[in-house]
Write a protein that holds these residues in place. Structure first.
Motif, mmCIF file in Angstrom:
data_model
loop_
_atom_site.group_PDB
_atom_site.id
_atom_site.type_symbol
_atom_site.label_atom_id
_atom_site.label_comp_id
_atom_site.label_asym_id
_atom_site.label_seq_id
_atom_site.Cartn_x
_atom_site.Cartn_y
_atom_site.Cartn_z
ATOM 1 N N SER A 74 -52.861 18.223 26.738
ATOM 2 C CA SER A 74 -51.615 18.951 26.895
ATOM 3 C C SER A 74 -51.321 19.108 28.126
ATOM 4 C CB SER A 74 -51.764 20.345 26.051
ATOM 5 O OG SER A 74 -51.848 20.096 24.809
ATOM 6 N N ARG A 114 -56.516 12.991 24.312
ATOM 7 C CA ARG A 114 -55.061 13.702 24.174
ATOM 8 C C ARG A 114 -55.419 14.931 25.254
ATOM 9 N NH1 ARG A 114 -51.641 12.450 20.180
ATOM 10 N NH2 ARG A 114 -50.819 14.697 20.106
ATOM 11 N N GLU A 132 -45.203 12.233 17.126
ATOM 12 C CA GLU A 132 -44.748 12.356 18.640
ATOM 13 C C GLU A 132 -44.159 10.843 18.877
ATOM 14 O OE1 GLU A 132 -48.761 12.470 20.197
ATOM 15 O OE2 GLU A 132 -48.627 14.596 20.228
ATOM 16 N N THR A 162 -47.386 15.541 26.096
ATOM 17 C CA THR A 162 -48.976 15.349 25.675
ATOM 18 C C THR A 162 -49.262 14.001 26.251
ATOM 19 O OG1 THR A 162 -48.858 16.432 23.393
ATOM 20 C CG2 THR A 162 -50.636 14.689 23.666
#
Length: 175
Positions: A51, A49, A7, A42
């Protein structure tokens, strides 16, 4: 932009905008509205975390405002303030030869054209005229100093070897 293995951080949620759940985002992309090209985010805040799906977004003055799916009121939106916005690195477009994302440069060993190790790229800073490499000295470097080196390809930065984890710079170690 920083990166985990899969990421890349593209921005940060800074505050709420209006009463319908819109959020202000500080975008690290260039141009700033480039962050709106990515729908699946995210959000990372306090180690958690989440979404998120981008529903809508636009430029608002000097910044960006966004509407995320499921966030429909100001109070809920406020709970996301301070969160990092990350996207899968695989979603980033491929750059032309000789251009790099900041996350690709972070962690590279910085060596002068004469072979002196100055340390590793800690991070980069955006300034008015050019980006600046923040190079932190460490084991194996000529000293433990932190250096600010302008990111000027062909002038200061002579070579970037991502596979070898090294950057060659034309820079005086005494500076």
């Amino acid at each position: 932009m920083t990166q985990t293995s899969q990421e890349t951080v593209l921005g940060r949620i800074t505050s709420v905008f209006g009463v319908k759940g819109w959020l202000k985002v500080y975008s690290y992309t260039d141009p700033r509205e480039g962050i709106l090209s990515y729908r699946n985010w995210t959000l990372v805040q306090d180690g958690q975390r989440i979404s998120a799906r981008l529903e809508d977004g636009r430029r608002q003055g000097q910044g960006i405002v966004v509407k995320l799916k499921g966030i429909d009121d100001r109070d809920l939106a406020r709970s996301y303030c301070g969160a990092e916005v990350r996207v899968a690195t695989a979603e980033l477009p491929e750059l032309p030869s000789g251009e790099y994302y900041w996350y690709q440069l972070e962690g590279l060993e910085v060596v002068t054209v004469s072979g002196d190790c100055l340390g590793t790229v800690s991070h980069l800073m955006e300034t008015g005229s050019n980006d600046v490499l923040v190079v932190q000295g460490g084991p194996g470097s000529v000293d433990q100093r932190e250096r600010l080196i302008p990111y000027l390809p062909e002038q200061v930065v002579q070579d970037v070897d991502l596979a070898g984890g090294r950057m060659i710079v034309d820079w005086d170690p005494e500076f």
